[in-house]
Design a protein around this motif. Structure first.
Motif, PDB file in Angstrom:
ATOM      1  N   ILE A  62       1.267  -4.853   3.523  1.00 43.86           N
ATOM      2  CA  ILE A  62       2.362  -3.987   3.974  1.00 43.86           C
ATOM      3  C   ILE A  62       1.947  -2.538   3.724  1.00 43.86           C
ATOM      4  O   ILE A  62       1.914  -2.077   2.585  1.00 43.86           O
ATOM      5  N   GLY A  63       1.577  -1.826   4.780  1.00 42.39           N
ATOM      6  CA  GLY A  63       1.163  -0.417   4.653  1.00 42.39           C
ATOM      7  C   GLY A  63      -0.058  -0.254   3.776  1.00 42.39           C
ATOM      8  O   GLY A  63      -0.122   0.682   2.969  1.00 42.39           O
ATOM      9  N   ALA A  64      -1.009  -1.149   3.911  1.00 41.21           N
ATOM     10  CA  ALA A  64      -2.276  -1.041   3.161  1.00 41.21           C
ATOM     11  C   ALA A  64      -3.406  -1.411   4.110  1.00 41.21           C
ATOM     12  O   ALA A  64      -3.283  -2.373   4.874  1.00 41.21           O
ATOM     13  N   ARG A  65      -4.467  -0.636   4.077  1.00 42.93           N
ATOM     14  CA  ARG A  65      -5.608  -0.926   4.953  1.00 42.93           C
ATOM     15  C   ARG A  65      -6.668  -1.719   4.202  1.00 42.93           C
ATOM     16  O   ARG A  65      -6.871  -1.514   3.002  1.00 42.93           O
ATOM     17  N   GLY A  94      -6.724   8.727  -3.974  1.00 44.31           N
ATOM     18  CA  GLY A  94      -6.456   8.109  -2.684  1.00 44.31           C
ATOM     19  C   GLY A  94      -7.650   7.539  -1.959  1.00 44.31           C
ATOM     20  O   GLY A  94      -8.639   7.118  -2.556  1.00 44.31           O
ATOM     21  N   THR A  95      -7.518   7.546  -0.629  1.00 42.78           N
ATOM     22  CA  THR A  95      -8.413   6.816   0.252  1.00 42.78           C
ATOM     23  C   THR A  95      -9.863   7.299   0.166  1.00 42.78           C
ATOM     24  O   THR A  95     -10.790   6.508   0.334  1.00 42.78           O
ATOM     25  N   TRP A  96     -10.069   8.566  -0.073  1.00 40.02           N
ATOM     26  CA  TRP A  96     -11.437   9.091  -0.175  1.00 40.02           C
ATOM     27  C   TRP A  96     -12.011   9.016  -1.590  1.00 40.02           C
ATOM     28  O   TRP A  96     -13.199   9.254  -1.779  1.00 40.02           O
ATOM     29  N   PRO A 124       0.490  -4.084  -6.106  1.00 37.83           N
ATOM     30  CA  PRO A 124       0.609  -2.745  -5.524  1.00 37.83           C
ATOM     31  C   PRO A 124      -0.754  -2.044  -5.530  1.00 37.83           C
ATOM     32  O   PRO A 124      -1.482  -2.127  -6.509  1.00 37.83           O
ATOM     33  N   MET A 125      -1.072  -1.346  -4.439  1.00 36.64           N
ATOM     34  CA  MET A 125      -2.209  -0.431  -4.480  1.00 36.64           C
ATOM     35  C   MET A 125      -1.788   0.746  -5.367  1.00 36.64           C
ATOM     36  O   MET A 125      -0.609   0.887  -5.687  1.00 36.64           O
ATOM     37  N   SER A 126      -2.734   1.621  -5.722  1.00 34.06           N
ATOM     38  CA  SER A 126      -2.430   2.563  -6.804  1.00 34.06           C
ATOM     39  C   SER A 126      -1.205   3.433  -6.518  1.00 34.06           C
ATOM     40  O   SER A 126      -0.366   3.632  -7.387  1.00 34.06           O
ATOM     41  N   GLY A 169       0.826  -1.209   0.000  1.00 36.32           N
ATOM     42  CA  GLY A 169       0.000   0.000   0.000  1.00 36.32           C
ATOM     43  C   GLY A 169       0.856   1.253   0.000  1.00 36.32           C
ATOM     44  O   GLY A 169       2.095   1.169   0.015  1.00 36.32           O
ATOM     45  N   LYS A 170       0.194   2.413   0.028  1.00 39.24           N
ATOM     46  CA  LYS A 170       0.967   3.645  -0.039  1.00 39.24           C
ATOM     47  C   LYS A 170       1.751   3.908   1.243  1.00 39.24           C
ATOM     48  O   LYS A 170       2.696   4.705   1.235  1.00 39.24           O
ATOM     49  N   GLY A 171       1.395   3.213   2.336  1.00 39.68           N
ATOM     50  CA  GLY A 171       2.220   3.298   3.547  1.00 39.68           C
ATOM     51  C   GLY A 171       3.598   2.721   3.269  1.00 39.68           C
ATOM     52  O   GLY A 171       4.619   3.212   3.773  1.00 39.68           O
ATOM     53  N   ALA A 172       3.656   1.666   2.458  1.00 40.27           N
ATOM     54  CA  ALA A 172       4.941   1.048   2.105  1.00 40.27           C
ATOM     55  C   ALA A 172       5.764   1.998   1.243  1.00 40.27           C
ATOM     56  O   ALA A 172       6.989   2.085   1.380  1.00 40.27           O
ATOM     57  N   GLY A 228       5.002  -2.030  13.750  1.00 39.84           N
ATOM     58  CA  GLY A 228       6.273  -1.314  13.760  1.00 39.84           C
ATOM     59  C   GLY A 228       6.399  -0.523  12.480  1.00 39.84           C
ATOM     60  O   GLY A 228       5.467  -0.509  11.669  1.00 39.84           O
ATOM     61  N   ASP A 229       7.541   0.134  12.311  1.00 41.54           N
ATOM     62  CA  ASP A 229       7.723   0.843  11.043  1.00 41.54           C
ATOM     63  C   ASP A 229       8.058  -0.170   9.954  1.00 41.54           C
ATOM     64  O   ASP A 229       8.667  -1.220  10.228  1.00 41.54           O
ATOM     65  N   ILE A 230       7.663   0.143   8.752  1.00 49.47           N
ATOM     66  CA  ILE A 230       7.748  -0.840   7.672  1.00 49.47           C
ATOM     67  C   ILE A 230       9.187  -1.266   7.398  1.00 49.47           C
ATOM     68  O   ILE A 230       9.466  -2.447   7.193  1.00 49.47           O
ATOM     69  N   GLY A 231      10.112  -0.313   7.438  1.00 48.26           N
ATOM     70  CA  GLY A 231      11.515  -0.661   7.208  1.00 48.26           C
ATOM     71  C   GLY A 231      11.981  -1.728   8.195  1.00 48.26           C
ATOM     72  O   GLY A 231      12.553  -2.751   7.805  1.00 48.26           O
TER      73      GLY A 231
HETATM   74  P1  ADP Z   1      -3.503   2.138   0.330  1.00 50.98           P
HETATM   75  O1  ADP Z   1      -4.594   3.148   0.108  1.00 50.98           O
HETATM   76  O2  ADP Z   1      -2.392   2.250  -0.624  1.00 50.98           O
HETATM   77  O3  ADP Z   1      -4.056   0.753   0.475  1.00 50.98           O
HETATM   78  P2  ADP Z   1      -3.564   3.009   3.039  1.00 50.98           P
HETATM   79  O4  ADP Z   1      -3.492   4.495   3.069  1.00 50.98           O
HETATM   80  O5  ADP Z   1      -4.918   2.403   3.188  1.00 50.98           O
HETATM   81  O6  ADP Z   1      -2.829   2.480   1.746  1.00 50.98           O
HETATM   82  O7  ADP Z   1      -2.677   2.404   4.201  1.00 50.98           O
HETATM   83  C1  ADP Z   1      -1.487   2.965   4.600  1.00 50.98           C
HETATM   84  C2  ADP Z   1      -1.121   2.309   5.921  1.00 50.98           C
HETATM   85  O8  ADP Z   1       0.279   2.443   6.098  1.00 50.98           O
HETATM   86  C3  ADP Z   1      -1.791   2.944   7.133  1.00 50.98           C
HETATM   87  O9  ADP Z   1      -2.504   1.989   7.857  1.00 50.98           O
HETATM   88  C4  ADP Z   1      -0.624   3.511   7.938  1.00 50.98           C
HETATM   89  O10 ADP Z   1      -0.802   3.363   9.338  1.00 50.98           O
HETATM   90  C5  ADP Z   1       0.536   2.683   7.459  1.00 50.98           C
HETATM   91  N1  ADP Z   1       1.832   3.356   7.528  1.00 50.98           N
HETATM   92  C6  ADP Z   1       2.155   4.573   7.080  1.00 50.98           C
HETATM   93  N2  ADP Z   1       3.459   4.814   7.263  1.00 50.98           N
HETATM   94  C7  ADP Z   1       3.977   3.723   7.841  1.00 50.98           C
HETATM   95  C8  ADP Z   1       5.286   3.342   8.282  1.00 50.98           C
HETATM   96  N3  ADP Z   1       6.331   4.156   8.146  1.00 50.98           N
HETATM   97  N4  ADP Z   1       5.431   2.130   8.840  1.00 50.98           N
HETATM   98  C9  ADP Z   1       4.379   1.292   8.999  1.00 50.98           C
HETATM   99  N5  ADP Z   1       3.143   1.581   8.586  1.00 50.98           N
HETATM  100  C10 ADP Z   1       2.934   2.780   8.021  1.00 50.98           C
END
Ligand code: ADP
Ligand code: TZD
Length: 580
Positions: free
Chosen positions: A290-293, A433-435, A257-259, A232-235, A335-338
């Motif tokens: 990974i960083g995607a809801r 994005g999300t909205w 990959p999400m968008s 996800g975009k969090g990744a 935790g943080d993604i890294g």
């Molecule tokens: P997408 O729309 O691409 O599916 P989202 O915006 O739904 O992505 O999800 C992003 C997720 O990434 C959120 O739940 C957020 O808490 C998480 N996130 C953002 N930054 C980090 C980070 N550095 N480490 C771990 N998780 C993160």
């Protein structure tokens, strides 16, 4: 107060000399101390001098025509850099215009700080009718990750530090910082002022996952027959590009990959399952998020989209409360993604089972079939142009320039561009994005151009473009390398609806026919193109990119081509009702 409002930069400077400082200077000094070098905003009472001073002190002030777009620019700058983007607005209406962007940033986990001037507390709290009176702090709270007000000059340093930390630590988001007019003109001893500033140390600390959670996740993945990684975009935000690539390649697990995560690994990567998206979502028995809801964009992790096969989810996220938000998560890794991805990689040794060739073979077969089908659709040359033939032309140009930033919004324009335009580098695609919000276009384009100094191509539905179109002037004023392509099909979704009463008003989705959006940019000295065929579009885009100038291509699209709501038809009450 009138004195304050009319204070010029020169007067402000006089107040400072020789040993005094004031709120204006302290705000700028606090931002600069924290390596913030750009403010996106729109001036007026009481923050005009703040903007002037920022510029005088060497910061970049990018002035917009509407605060929402300044806010969107700040938000995307935050997403690209992991430093909070700053948006500066005037009181009440300016603040509210910016609030949409702040809420959108919070929703998307983008770090930004909306700094607004505000009216005097005494008058606001007694509701005595001040100029642009509003209880902004409380209005911001529900839509921000955090909201603070500073009342004393000596607290500005702490206020800015809290705002920065709140924006970028943990799950990033939008923060509101309320600065009443009176604060800005407050004076204090310059040396004390300097000492009151705070340089934020380790604003977004690493958060290591617990070893137990990593082991649990590895066990779930190890036992899977048909694993899938979902980025996800969090990744993308986390800037853990090398670790993510290592996880994908070392494990051999196919990924989606999400968008906005497109390009984290190039879309042409052999393990990308994008072209077999529906198949892998349905068939996978283990999904590593990974960083995607698991929100609406992923059909909440259940239902038809996810098929009948029982699934186990592994979820890596910095926010513990995200876990189990929609479905049960078998192995949360917090935790943080890294750090989390590195820990997983460390646990994938030589003996770790690779996905079976049965699974990867089935995906490849599906991918190839779908890609062939898509290639046939893209090869067609209908007249007038449709979404596919126009996007084919754009895709082929962008393929030669993987460094270009892509902004994308609309309904059909968004859905088709997302799947047709390949991305090759991380954090180069910025969208609704999300909205699924319309109106991010020019704000994101300006934010991306200012932040990267590189070319931006904004692929816009004609309705979507309209929300921020006036910012073309901003793009021209700052001479930004932004090429906006308007997919002009005469309306929202398409241009062919009719008013069933036969009355004079057109249907709710219809715009002026055959509008020439390219003429808009010419009004501000930019370069306009009108393209009616894929060849003309290719030529215009190549020229636009070569020029590095503000450009707009009016891409004439068949007005019958669009589908209502793009791919979201199921969310329309009418179509949902008919389906029942
Ligand atoms: P997408 O729309 O691409 O599916 P989202 O915006 O739904 O992505 O999800 C992003 C997720 O990434 C959120 O739940 C957020 O808490 C998480 N996130 C953002 N930054 C980090 C980070 N550095 N480490 C771990 N998780 C993160
Ligand atoms: N307002 C806001 C702020 N966000 C929205 N998403 C909408 C309204 C509703 N909406 C969509 O969801 S897509 C869209 C609107 C108005 C525009 C679609 O038309 P378009 O794109 O011309 O931009 P296509 O490619 O012609 O479908």
């Amino acid at each position: 107060m009138a004195d304050v409002l009319e204070a010029t930069t020169q007067e402000a400077a006089e107040v400072k000399a020789p040993q005094m400082t004031d709120g204006f200077h302290l705000v700028i000094d606090a931002l600069k101390l924290n390596d913030i070098d750009t403010i996106f905003g729109l001036v007026g009472i009481p923050i005009t001098d703040l903007a002037r001073l920022a510029q005088a002190e060497g910061m970049r002030f990018i002035g917009f025509r509407h605060e929402q777009h300044a806010g969107n620019a700040a938000a995307i700058a935050g997403y690209m850099t992991q430093k909070p983007g700053i948006c500066l607005t005037v009181s009440a209406p300016g603040f509210l215009n910016g609030l949409t962007a702040l809420a959108n940033a919070t929703t998307n986990c983008f770090p930004m700080i909306l700094i607004s001037g505000s009216s005097e507390r005494e008058i606001v709290d007694l509701q005595q009718g001040d100029y642009e009176e509003m209880d902004q702090l409380n209005a911001a709270k529900p839509y921000a990750k955090a909201a603070y007000r500073v009342l004393n000059a000596e607290d500005i340093g702490i206020g800015v530090a809290r705002a920065i930390r709140a924006a970028v630590s943990g799950r990033p988001g939008g923060v509101y910082l309320d600065l009443p007019a009176k604060l800005l003109s407050q004076t204090m001893d310059a040396l004390e002022g300097q000492h009151s500033l705070v340089k934020v140390v380790d604003a977004a600390p690493r958060q290591l996952p617990s070893p137990d959670s990593v082991k649990r996740a590895l066990d779930v993945i190890k036992n899977a027959k048909r694993p899938l990684i979902l980025l996800g975009k969090g990744a993308a935000y986390a800037q853990a590009d090398a670790q993510i690539r290592e996880l994908v390649e070392k494990s051999g697990i196919p990924y989606l990959p999400m968008s906005m995560a497109k390009g984290l690994l190039p879309d042409t990567h052999a393990q990308s399952a994008s072209a077999a998206r529906s198949f892998v979502l349905q068939e996978a028995d283990c999904v590593v998020l990974i960083g995607a809801r698991l929100n609406w964009l992923l059909a909440h992790g259940k239902g038809k989209t996810w098929g009948a096969a029982p699934k186990q989810f592994v979820q890596i996220d910095i926010s513990p409360t995200e876990i189990d938000s929609n479905v049960a998560i078998a192995a949360p890794v917090i935790g943080d993604i890294g750090s989390c991805v590195s820990a997983l990689v460390a646990g994938i040794g030589a003996g770790f089972p690779k996905p079976s060739s049965e699974w990867t073979g089935a995906i490849n077969e599906r991918k190839n079939k779908n890609l062939e089908k898509m290639a046939a659709t893209l090869a067609k040359n209908p007249s007038p142009m449709n979404f596919h033939s126009a996007l084919r032309a754009i895709r082929d140009v962008l393929k030669t320039r993987p460094d270009i930033n892509v902004v994308n919004e609309g309904a059909n324009t968004l859905d088709y561009a997302r799947s047709i335009i390949d991305m090759y580098e991380p954090r180069k695609r910025f969208d609704s994005g999300t909205w699924g919000i319309m109106g991010i276009g020019m704000g994101f384009a300006i934010g991306a151009a200012v932040t990267s100094g590189k070319q931006v191509v904004a692929i816009e539905g004609d309705s979507a473009f309209g929300f921020s179109g006036m910012e073309l002037e901003t793009i021209c004023r700052y001479d930004l390398p932004v090429c906006t392509i308007v997919f002009n099909n005469n309306g929202v979704y398409r241009g062919t609806d009719v008013n069933p009463t036969g009355g004079k008003d057109v249907a709710p989705t219809v715009f002026v026919k055959n509008a020439r959006y390219d003429k808009m940019i010419e009004a501000f000295g930019g370069i306009g193109f009108n393209a009616t065929t894929p060849e003309e579009l290719t030529h215009a885009l190549e020229e636009a990119i070569k020029s590095g100038k503000p450009t707009l291509i009016n891409a004439v699209i068949d007005e019958t081509a669009g589908t209502e709501s793009g791919r979201l038809t199921n969310l329309n009450p009418q179509s949902a009702a008919t389906k029942k």
